[in-house]
Design a protein around this motif. Sequence first.
Motif, PDB file in Angstrom:
ATOM      1  N   VAL A   1       0.867  -1.182   0.000  1.00 14.35           N
ATOM      2  CA  VAL A   1       0.000   0.000   0.000  1.00 14.35           C
ATOM      3  C   VAL A   1       0.898   1.224   0.000  1.00 14.35           C
ATOM      4  N   GLY A   2       0.637   2.140  -0.904  1.00  9.20           N
ATOM      5  CA  GLY A   2       1.431   3.367  -0.967  1.00  9.20           C
ATOM      6  C   GLY A   2       1.516   3.873  -2.382  1.00  9.20           C
ATOM      7  N   SER A   3       2.586   4.592  -2.697  1.00 13.48           N
ATOM      8  CA  SER A   3       2.872   5.238  -3.986  1.00 13.48           C
ATOM      9  C   SER A   3       2.090   6.537  -4.117  1.00 13.48           C
ATOM     10  N   CYS A   4       2.478   7.344  -5.102  1.00 10.99           N
ATOM     11  CA  CYS A   4       1.820   8.646  -5.275  1.00 10.99           C
ATOM     12  C   CYS A   4       0.361   8.507  -5.662  1.00 10.99           C
ATOM     13  N   THR A   5      -0.093   7.301  -5.980  1.00 10.40           N
ATOM     14  CA  THR A   5      -1.503   7.102  -6.342  1.00 10.40           C
ATOM     15  C   THR A   5      -2.391   6.922  -5.116  1.00 10.40           C
ATOM     16  N   ASN A   6      -1.921   6.192  -4.137  1.00 17.14           N
ATOM     17  CA  ASN A   6      -2.781   5.810  -3.008  1.00 17.14           C
ATOM     18  C   ASN A   6      -2.021   5.777  -1.686  1.00 17.14           C
ATOM     19  N   SER A   7      -1.529   6.906  -1.247  1.00 18.01           N
ATOM     20  CA  SER A   7      -0.789   6.909   0.022  1.00 18.01           C
ATOM     21  C   SER A   7      -1.230   8.067   0.889  1.00 18.01           C
ATOM     22  N   SER A   8      -2.458   8.554   0.647  1.00 20.03           N
ATOM     23  CA  SER A   8      -2.964   9.694   1.420  1.00 20.03           C
ATOM     24  C   SER A   8      -3.409   9.232   2.806  1.00 20.03           C
ATOM     25  N   TYR A   9      -3.652  10.182   3.663  1.00 20.85           N
ATOM     26  CA  TYR A   9      -4.187   9.899   4.996  1.00 20.85           C
ATOM     27  C   TYR A   9      -5.475   9.089   4.851  1.00 20.85           C
ATOM     28  N   ARG A  10      -6.313   9.539   3.950  1.00 22.70           N
ATOM     29  CA  ARG A  10      -7.596   8.886   3.713  1.00 22.70           C
ATOM     30  C   ARG A  10      -7.416   7.394   3.390  1.00 22.70           C
TER      31      ARG A  10
ATOM     32  N   MET B   1       0.088  11.993  11.008  1.00 25.58           N
ATOM     33  CA  MET B   1      -1.347  11.980  11.310  1.00 25.58           C
ATOM     34  C   MET B   1      -1.882  10.570  11.565  1.00 25.58           C
ATOM     35  N   ILE B   2      -1.345   9.560  10.851  1.00 23.36           N
ATOM     36  CA  ILE B   2      -1.823   8.196  11.166  1.00 23.36           C
ATOM     37  C   ILE B   2      -1.258   7.766  12.519  1.00 23.36           C
ATOM     38  N   SER B   3      -0.121   8.350  12.875  1.00 17.55           N
ATOM     39  CA  SER B   3       0.435   8.043  14.185  1.00 17.55           C
ATOM     40  C   SER B   3      -0.455   8.642  15.274  1.00 17.55           C
ATOM     41  N   GLU B   4      -0.808   9.911  15.095  1.00 20.14           N
ATOM     42  CA  GLU B   4      -1.636  10.586  16.100  1.00 20.14           C
ATOM     43  C   GLU B   4      -3.027   9.988  16.215  1.00 20.14           C
TER      44      GLU B   4
ATOM     45  N   VAL C   1     -14.942   6.673   7.313  1.00 18.68           N
ATOM     46  CA  VAL C   1     -13.750   7.442   7.682  1.00 18.68           C
ATOM     47  C   VAL C   1     -13.977   8.894   7.275  1.00 18.68           C
ATOM     48  N   ALA C   2     -13.931   9.776   8.256  1.00 16.94           N
ATOM     49  CA  ALA C   2     -14.189  11.191   7.952  1.00 16.94           C
ATOM     50  C   ALA C   2     -12.907  11.883   7.493  1.00 16.94           C
ATOM     51  N   GLN C   3     -13.071  12.841   6.590  1.00 15.06           N
ATOM     52  CA  GLN C   3     -11.937  13.689   6.179  1.00 15.06           C
ATOM     53  C   GLN C   3     -11.493  14.526   7.384  1.00 15.06           C
ATOM     54  N   PRO C   4     -10.204  14.698   7.610  1.00 14.00           N
ATOM     55  CA  PRO C   4      -9.814  15.563   8.728  1.00 14.00           C
ATOM     56  C   PRO C   4     -10.201  17.016   8.461  1.00 14.00           C
ATOM     57  N   ARG C   5     -10.619  17.704   9.498  1.00 14.23           N
ATOM     58  CA  ARG C   5     -10.956  19.135   9.337  1.00 14.23           C
ATOM     59  C   ARG C   5      -9.691  19.958   9.221  1.00 14.23           C
ATOM     60  N   GLU C   6      -8.630  19.384   9.747  1.00 13.29           N
ATOM     61  CA  GLU C   6      -7.362  20.109   9.728  1.00 13.29           C
ATOM     62  C   GLU C   6      -6.234  19.119   9.489  1.00 13.29           C
ATOM     63  N   TYR C   7      -5.352  19.436   8.575  1.00 16.17           N
ATOM     64  CA  TYR C   7      -4.160  18.600   8.391  1.00 16.17           C
ATOM     65  C   TYR C   7      -3.020  19.212   9.193  1.00 16.17           C
ATOM     66  N   LEU C   8      -2.031  18.379   9.502  1.00 18.43           N
ATOM     67  CA  LEU C   8      -0.886  18.877  10.272  1.00 18.43           C
ATOM     68  C   LEU C   8       0.069  19.610   9.328  1.00 18.43           C
ATOM     69  N   ALA C   9      -0.035  20.904   9.299  1.00 16.89           N
ATOM     70  CA  ALA C   9       0.773  21.675   8.345  1.00 16.89           C
ATOM     71  C   ALA C   9       2.091  22.089   9.009  1.00 16.89           C
ATOM     72  N   ASP C  10       3.126  21.305   8.740  1.00 22.15           N
ATOM     73  CA  ASP C  10       4.431  21.558   9.363  1.00 22.15           C
ATOM     74  C   ASP C  10       5.491  21.418   8.277  1.00 22.15           C
ATOM     75  N   ASP C  11       6.062  22.532   7.858  1.00 22.39           N
ATOM     76  CA  ASP C  11       6.993  22.518   6.723  1.00 22.39           C
ATOM     77  C   ASP C  11       8.461  22.543   7.151  1.00 22.39           C
ATOM     78  N   ARG C  12       8.740  22.073   8.341  1.00 22.72           N
ATOM     79  CA  ARG C  12      10.138  22.167   8.795  1.00 22.72           C
ATOM     80  C   ARG C  12      11.090  21.220   8.068  1.00 22.72           C
ATOM     81  N   MET C  13      10.530  20.257   7.337  1.00 21.53           N
ATOM     82  CA  MET C  13      11.407  19.369   6.539  1.00 21.53           C
ATOM     83  C   MET C  13      11.617  19.939   5.130  1.00 21.53           C
ATOM     84  N   ILE C  14      11.137  21.154   4.932  1.00 22.57           N
ATOM     85  CA  ILE C  14      11.363  21.822   3.648  1.00 22.57           C
ATOM     86  C   ILE C  14      12.339  22.976   3.895  1.00 22.57           C
TER      87      ILE C  14
END
Length: 645
Positions: A294-303, A335-338, A421-434
């Motif tokens: 499971v993964g890849s740019c096709t199917n690796s979203s939180y959802r 987010m899957i961790s949290e 499975v509900a869509q998150p109202r908020e994603y964890l927006a943390d750009d410190r790895m950029i």
Amino acid sequence: MAETLTHKIIIEHLVSGDMATGSEIAISMDQTLTQDATGTMACLQFEAMGIPRVKTQLSVSYVDHNMLQVGYENADDHRYLQSFASKYGLLFSRPGNGICHQVHLERFAVPGQTLLGADSHTPTAGGMGMLAIGAGGLDIAVAMGGGPFYLSMPKVVLVRLNGSLPPWVAAKDVILGLLRRLTVRGGVGKVMEYGGEGIASLEIPERGTITNMGAELGATSSVFPSDEVTRAYLKAQDREDAWKPLSADPGAVYDEVVEINLSELVPLAAQPHMPDRVVPVAELAGTKVSQVCVGSCTNSSYRDLVRVAAILEGKMVHPDLSLTISPGSRQVYEMISESGALTTLISAGARILEAGCGPCIGMGQSPAYGGVSLRTFNRNFEGRSGTQNAQVYLASAEVAAATALTGVITDPRTLGKPPQVAQPREYLADDRMIIRPAARPEKVSIQRGPNIVPLKPQEPLQDDLKARVLLVVGDNISTDHILPGTAKVLPYRSNIPAISEFTFEGVDASFVARAREWGGGILVGGNNYGQGSSREHAALAPAYLGVKAVIAKSFARIHRDNLINNGILPLTLVNEADYATLAQGDELQIDNLHSSLRSGQTLIVRNVAKGRGIVVRHGLSPRQVDVVLAGGLLNYTKLGGKTKA
Ligand code: MIC
Ligand code: SF4
């Protein structure tokens, strides 16, 4: 005039050309993305152009492909890319931050803008209403330098979605269904523009799955309108200010229309070894599987990952099967961790990998000899997994989870009620790895390891071309056949002499020796030659081995451009029956090539021993003729867009 969404974006970015289907247009690029497997070459090419700083609004350099570090090579490339980004003004997404397309959708995609990416799945950002196109490294290097991107004006196809997806049926089934109907050649020369009342029920990650895999149709791009769903996603990503509404005008006229009733779709899977060998999962039910990925740019979203976790909750993966999970980004991972989904996956026996491409490009997790692997990915070409005789199936995350539980391909509709499975109202927006570029670029020195080998100068094409046919291949030869990925080969992406040793490795092991002995030659292919990835190496390595031309029944868009950019002539057979007359070893000759290329669209190729003439079409624009005659785009650009030949 009522315009399609695609035309609206093109009109806003048009630099030159006439928007008549098939004629060459040039459009400006607001953003670029590069990844480590193609990006090192794009960066070396950018350096060779001598431009001090990128000129786009945004250029992001990602590290996501070459992540296994079994020698120094990949780590050296990462270090080179980081120093390059710092010096030349790119954002650098560090290894561990995720797959370029997933991260770009989350953090950078902007409705209405253009994006050129050194990866064929760049159209993923079309899920956000961008016109996002995949191309070879040289084209990206030019775009980073502020140059426009040239393409042939695509047709625009309306894919009208009606109804809504039934339980257990996923966005993946929409695109697999299209592949089944249209085949891997169905999108060539086209932009797939989505519309209809059904789109409102699709979340951005689902739209991204569909636009992502439009690449497998051979499409130039795929695009969704920007609507309230887009706005909600951007808001949840803390980027609502990037939103603007965008859609086709009512009454816009399309070149073609495809209707899909979402309510009638069923779970589908692509069988080995082509993404369009699609059948209902129910027909494959019971096939024993040894690996699920499971993964890849096709199917690796939180959802997707939360759904997989919900299906596996409280259960164990089948004892004869190995399940791998590669989260698409650090955001998804965290987010899957949290949310606890990660714990569920671990406790169900999943093998959790890092956020990156991983098994999709054969960077680890190759299946057993002759093994059957069911993957949520987008490509299942022979040998791509790293195991030449593995049987790879492509399906949705739901089918993958159901199969992981039972050990055989399973229609998820047999599992009862689907998880909510509900869509998150908020994603964890943390750009410190950029990492942002240096404020004082003159202080940054580029870091190069021994595996980063400078480019060989391109050689102008000779006027009287005489060469032997090195290899004849059939239809749908992918770039994975021409120059494989996998953990063994990918570390040499910045070392053309070393990587060229693997050219056509899985097709004909004697190819490289023959090319050496004959001093290069000509390749002959069937339909859709060069489908799949954007990897320029599938042109660079043959060019390095002396390949001068490819004669085929038809070409895939990106690979054809890559051939031209690297000074190899792509020639299309006017009469397909001539394909059968060409054999390995035949000596072919084209006289007065330079003047013939300029004076018409066709050429005569003489088959010397057989005494026959074959008519081929080059189909090059005057600009492309200049590029080929200069020996490639780098020479052409250095000459200021002119050629002396
Ligand atoms: C792929 O999916 O084949 C890749 C690896 O992402 C390629 C790029 C590459 O070969 O580096 C692509 O799709 O363009
Ligand atoms: Fe990476 Fe696979 Fe997507 Fe290519 S298709 S970008 S290898 S995840």
